[in-house]
Write an enzyme that holds these catalytic residues in place. Sequence first.
Site, PDB file in Angstrom:
ATOM      1  N   ASP A 138      -6.966  -1.351 -19.096  1.00 38.20           N
ATOM      2  CA  ASP A 138      -5.587  -0.748 -19.211  1.00 38.20           C
ATOM      3  C   ASP A 138      -4.753  -1.797 -19.808  1.00 38.20           C
ATOM      4  OD1 ASP A 138      -3.097   0.521 -18.313  1.00 38.20           O
ATOM      5  OD2 ASP A 138      -4.022   1.337 -16.646  1.00 38.20           O
ATOM      6  N   HIS A 155      -5.007  -1.747 -23.202  1.00 32.88           N
ATOM      7  CA  HIS A 155      -3.855  -0.943 -23.628  1.00 32.88           C
ATOM      8  C   HIS A 155      -2.774  -1.922 -24.264  1.00 32.88           C
ATOM      9  CE1 HIS A 155      -5.079   2.703 -21.138  1.00 32.88           C
ATOM     10  NE2 HIS A 155      -6.207   2.213 -21.789  1.00 32.88           N
TER      11      HIS A 155
END
Length: 258
Positions: free
Chosen positions: A83, A106
């Site tokens: 993430d 991310h």
Amino acid sequence: MAKPNGVCDRPTAVTFEGCNGLQLRGLLIQNSPRNHISIDGCNGTQVSGLTLYSPGDSPNTDGIDMAHSTHVSITNSNFHCGDDCIAINSGCSDVNITGVSCGPGHGISVGSLGKDGDFAQVDSIRVNYCNFTNTLTGVRVKTWPGGTGFAKNIFFDHIFINAAYHPIIIDQHYCNGASFCPEKGKAVQVSNVFFTNVQGTSAGPEAIKLDCSSDVPCQNIQLQNVKLTSSTPGKSKVYGTCHSAMGRFGSIPQVTCR
């Protein structure tokens, strides 16, 4: 017990809450059950020499999540996660991130902000000399429709991108992956965001996305010395899109706002 969506409750590996003068150095965390490190309500935090390592497909394994924290420095660290490598949430100010390598993951994100109509405030964020390799996004600001407050004075400078799918994003229609995120008459005000000296390659066609709210347009967004090309040799050129953002856009690909 499993949640209705089948995702089990999993703990954060390490949490710091209400700390003053926290110093965190040389820590290795591998295969965290959820986000690796949470910093909440802390003042004067110095983080350096971290290695956080979880697979790129491990859900919700953010590297560092911070909220309600001021005077934070994160330097010379490596993040491999599933993430956001670093997520800067509401209540944060004077955050300096330098020399961080991110990938997979991310990227580095301001937000998400304003979920469920919440008031958000983020001010004075500086991300410098950071590298992103094979990430979903590079540098990003994300807010939910219907929120209030502000995210301002955000600087991304000397950023190198290697095959990020979405290298640069401002997304004021964020709703955690849903395909349709309608406007709600209110939005967190995004202003004074600078993307400067951003170089590298995009794995996806949309290298730059400035998707701001029609109700509360982004103000003073600056793209200066930004050059992004396709990471696939011989592939057609990448492009940029822009909606409801005011500012100056000096980038390759070119951005024209509507």
